[in-house]
Design an enzyme around this catalytic site. Structure first.
Site, PDB file in Angstrom:
ATOM      1  N   GLN A  51       0.832  -1.214   0.000  1.00 49.70           N
ATOM      2  CA  GLN A  51       0.000   0.000   0.000  1.00 49.70           C
ATOM      3  C   GLN A  51       0.868   1.266   0.000  1.00 49.70           C
ATOM      4  O   GLN A  51       0.576   2.236   0.678  1.00 49.70           O
ATOM      5  CB  GLN A  51      -0.931   0.006   1.229  1.00 49.70           C
ATOM      6  CG  GLN A  51      -1.775  -1.223   1.414  1.00 49.70           C
ATOM      7  CD  GLN A  51      -3.104  -1.172   0.655  1.00 49.70           C
ATOM      8  OE1 GLN A  51      -3.449  -0.171   0.028  1.00 49.70           O
ATOM      9  NE2 GLN A  51      -3.850  -2.257   0.713  1.00 49.70           N
ATOM     10  N   HIS A  52       1.949   1.240  -0.769  1.00 48.17           N
ATOM     11  CA  HIS A  52       2.910   2.347  -0.794  1.00 48.17           C
ATOM     12  C   HIS A  52       3.011   2.986  -2.177  1.00 48.17           C
ATOM     13  O   HIS A  52       4.068   3.480  -2.566  1.00 48.17           O
ATOM     14  CB  HIS A  52       4.293   1.843  -0.372  1.00 48.17           C
ATOM     15  CG  HIS A  52       4.376   1.406   1.041  1.00 48.17           C
ATOM     16  ND1 HIS A  52       5.408   0.622   1.520  1.00 48.17           N
ATOM     17  CD2 HIS A  52       3.561   1.647   2.106  1.00 48.17           C
ATOM     18  CE1 HIS A  52       5.218   0.393   2.815  1.00 48.17           C
ATOM     19  NE2 HIS A  52       4.103   0.999   3.183  1.00 48.17           N
ATOM     20  N   LEU A  53       1.938   3.019  -2.922  1.00 48.91           N
ATOM     21  CA  LEU A  53       1.959   3.493  -4.300  1.00 48.91           C
ATOM     22  C   LEU A  53       2.479   4.930  -4.381  1.00 48.91           C
ATOM     23  O   LEU A  53       1.983   5.823  -3.710  1.00 48.91           O
ATOM     24  CB  LEU A  53       0.556   3.391  -4.896  1.00 48.91           C
ATOM     25  CG  LEU A  53       0.393   3.473  -6.408  1.00 48.91           C
ATOM     26  CD1 LEU A  53      -0.931   2.820  -6.815  1.00 48.91           C
ATOM     27  CD2 LEU A  53       0.439   4.885  -6.930  1.00 48.91           C
TER      28      LEU A  53
END
Length: 446
Positions: A391-393
């Site tokens: 979840q580090h886009l």
């Protein structure tokens, strides 16, 4: 809803919170920040977001927004991206991981973004937030650390220090956390909320921006939907701090993006820029364990780091009964794509992570899974690896391609981007601290 602002900030997440506080410190500057989600000062919302040992991201959560994505292409593996949607943004709902990236990450960002330029801003943010680390470990964290110690991995003194000497990976380290006394202390709580009594700072919640208000190639404000219906808000400068997904969606929906894609959707082209074309994120494989989950602890207290991997012994299972161990690739080669499927701002963008597009990435993840199996042999049974995302886009509007080194959108006047969108690649650690730093630094450009 309010008078025209000197600066209108779209998004009150970590970047928007810090930028709003920094800019409104000048009493002559009128700053308005817009947030689609609820006000974190509401007692019910605070009850959800304060407890750091719980992630308030379930399917019915009022403080997150979800976006569908395809993690891989062959076979296609579908998942959801979850982003905080309240004052404080993802920093108000995440696990509290607040780690600097390696200094080498800033050798290629652009002028004004060297490590010497950014390191003082990391320190300034860390002083305000008061970063802490767990010193006594229990449950699955202690079990994994003990197994890794038996396997020969040593302790690294400081994950926020540059690698070298005793701090050189591989090794185990406590995770820097923005958690104090069990409470999340993200940038929204620490920077924005105390500043909201300033007469020149206005925060409007429940206001969802649908597109930019343009006069030719100049931005004059935004179109939005508020509690009482559609509105137009005017400003001398608009700053998008909506996160790498929503910032890209707003740019594309306003005609700022790949010209051919926009024309296919009937969106008039304002600036032909590669928005959303090559984002990056940390792919992660989750392996279930036979250990017991523990309550009342941060989700992630310590990690094993190698040259390219971060092995994460979570205290929870993210929907499963037992805790997971995550194997995350911190230097991914794969690049994803974010694009619109419709000009309608209510329709989610198409997100394709394409994690399986680089065989070397998959090989690195297999090596990580094998390493975990070797470490935990005899300590617990592992489940099969399951594709996931950290979840580090980041990187949908990178510096040098979509914005200049002062965060100004190329070819569009009075528009800036200050969030994880502008990072050329996802950092070598989780990006929360980096995003906070870049907002603190970018305040100098206004």
């Amino acid at each position: 809803m309010s008078a025209a602002a000197d600066v209108l900030i779209v998004g009150a997440g970590s970047a928007g919170s810090i930028l709003a506080e920094r800019l409104s410190a000048d009493p002559s500057r009128r700053v308005t920040v817009l947030e689609a989600g609820p006000d974190r000062r509401d007692v019910g919302i605070r009850a959800l977001t304060d407890p750091a040992a719980v992630l308030p991201i379930g399917p019915d959560s009022p403080v997150v927004r979800r976006y569908p994505t395809a993690l891989t292409g062959d076979p296609q593996r579908l998942a959801e991206i979850v982003r905080g949607c309240c004052l404080g943004g993802s920093g108000a709902v995440n696990g509290g991981y607040f780690c600097r990236p390696p200094a080498a990450d800033f050798g290629h960002v652009g002028p004004g973004w060297s490590w010497a330029d950014v390191e003082p801003h990391f320190r300034a943010v860390e002083r305000r937030i008061a970063i802490r680390r767990v010193s006594e470990f229990t449950g699955p964290t202690a079990d994994f650390l003990a197994a890794a110690g038996r396997a020969g991995f040593r302790w690294l003194p400081d994950l926020n220090a540059d690698p070298g000497g005793d701090n050189t990976p591989p090794g185990l380290a406590a995770v820097p956390l923005n958690i104090g006394d069990g409470v999340r202390r993200g940038p929204g709580a620490v920077f924005l909320e105390p500043a909201l009594d300033r007469p020149n700072l206005t925060a409007l919640t429940g206001v969802r921006v649908t597109r930019l208000l343009l006069a030719g190639h100049r931005v004059a404000g935004v179109h939005a939907v508020g509690p009482h219906g559609p509105v137009r808000l005017h400003a001398d400068r608009v700053v998008l701090c909506a996160g790498a997904v929503d910032t890209a969606r707003l740019l594309l929906g306003s005609g700022i993006g790949p010209a051919r894609d926009l024309a296919d959707l009937g969106i008039p082209v304002v600036a032909d820029l590669p928005v959303g074309q090559r984002f990056s994120d940390h792919p992660e494989w989750l392996l279930s364990t036979g250990w017991d989950a523990v309550g009342g602890h941060p989700v992630l207290e310590a990690v094993l780091v190698t040259d390219v991997l971060e092995v994460r012994p979570y205290t929870t299972g993210f929907g499963s009964a037992s805790p997971n161990i995550g194997v995350a690739l911190m230097r991914p080669r794969a690049r994803g794509r974010l694009s619109l499927v419709s000009a309608d701002p209510d329709i989610a963008p198409r997100i394709e992570h394409r994690y399986d597009s680089e065989p070397a990435d998959v090989a690195d993840l297999w090596r990580g899974a094998d390493l975990v199996a070797e470490i935990t042999r005899g300590a617990t049974e592992l489940g099969a690896a399951v594709w996931s995302t950290s979840q580090h886009l980041c990187g949908t509007a990178p510096i040098g391609e979509v914005v200049d080194p002062q965060c100004r959108v190329l070819g569009v006047d009075a528009l800036s981007v200050v969030d994880g969108s502008i990072l050329p690649t996802v950092p070598g650690r989780g990006p929360h601290a980096t995003i906070a730093m870049l907002a603190h630094h970018a305040a100098e450009f206004f």
